[in-house]
Write an enzyme that holds these catalytic residues in place. Structure first.
Site, PDB file in Angstrom:
ATOM      1  N   ILE A  87      78.121 -59.339  -8.232  1.00 50.19           N
ATOM      2  CA  ILE A  87      77.774 -58.811  -9.168  1.00 50.19           C
ATOM      3  C   ILE A  87      76.233 -57.757  -8.657  1.00 50.19           C
ATOM      4  O   ILE A  87      75.864 -57.799  -7.460  1.00 50.19           O
ATOM      5  CB  ILE A  87      76.493 -59.800  -9.723  1.00 50.19           C
ATOM      6  CG1 ILE A  87      76.861 -61.437  -9.973  1.00 50.19           C
ATOM      7  CG2 ILE A  87      75.247 -59.806 -11.145  1.00 50.19           C
ATOM      8  CD1 ILE A  87      76.246 -62.632 -10.375  1.00 50.19           C
ATOM      9  N   CYS A  88      76.685 -56.435  -9.626  1.00 51.86           N
ATOM     10  CA  CYS A  88      75.621 -55.176  -9.506  1.00 51.86           C
ATOM     11  C   CYS A  88      74.472 -55.580 -10.367  1.00 51.86           C
ATOM     12  O   CYS A  88      75.003 -55.435 -11.246  1.00 51.86           O
ATOM     13  CB  CYS A  88      77.014 -54.110  -9.362  1.00 51.86           C
ATOM     14  SG  CYS A  88      76.054 -52.797  -9.290  1.00 51.86           S
TER      15      CYS A  88
END
Length: 214
Positions: A87-88
């Site tokens: 996840i960013c």
């Protein structure tokens, strides 16, 4: 407050708020640093009616360092790796604060599904799809939600791989008719970020052919 007490307090807060439709459970009761969280996909998005599972690793320094989170559920989203679930999201990195809880982090992930940040992507291919053709992107993301985030849905064996990545099946069939393998065609089209192709667009056709012939 010790890390253990903080985590137990956070878990109780989640249980005390069933209307949020968020869960937080230990993977193993003897290991307080590894949890699984779930939340529902936001309504009026391609993720609506999906149930998303997130793997959570809580560091020894928590809450002064952020937890490591990644999606166990496959998600088609610019800020989530379609391969690893990485996840960013800024609050899981440099924008973390000790006042943020595991519950609020899961709510932030829910909000991220609703409002992608394609200009700061985790998955560049998906981000390009989002930016170039939103309607096609939404259709693909909704298909992934149906296949991977919904209970009681058949496995994806009946779904064409091209459909999983929003690629026009007619393009694949055209190159297949020229003797190229389907897997290779889809791999090349994904790498080039091509979802649709005008037969009269000789430059794009030639780019695909050059890659297929390598």
């Amino acid at each position: 407050m010790s890390r253990a007490k903080r985590i137990m307090k956070e878990m109780q807060a989640v249980k005390d708020d069933p209307e949020a439709h968020i869960t937080l459970e230990f993977v193993n009761e003897s290991d307080i640093h590894h949890l699984k969280g779930t939340f529902q996909g936001p309504p009026e998005t391609p993720y609506d009616r999906g149930q998303f599972v997130v793997d959570i690793e809580v560091p020894m320094e928590y809450p002064f360092k952020p937890p490591k989170m990644k999606f166990d559920t496959k998600v088609y989203h610019p800020n989530v790796s379609s391969v690893t679930g990485a996840i960013c999201l800024d609050i899981l990195k440099n924008a973390w604060s000790p006042v943020i809880t595991l519950k609020s982090a899961l709510i932030s992930l829910q909000a991220l599904l609703q409002s992608p940040e394609p200009n700061d992507p985790q998955d560049a291919e998906v981000a390009q799809h989002y930016l170039k053709d939103r309607e096609s992107f939404n259709k693909t993301a909704a298909l992934w939600t149906k296949l991977y985030a919904s209970s009681g849905v058949a496995a994806n064996g009946s779904v064409e791989e091209s459909e999983l990545y929003g690629i026009d099946a007619d393009i694949v069939q055209e190159f297949e008719s020229q003797g190229f393998a389907k897997d290779k065609i889809i791999e090349v089209l994904r790498r080039l970020g091509i979802k649709k192709l005008d037969p009269n667009d000789n430059n794009s056709v030639n780019r695909v052919l050059e890659e297929l012939l390598k």
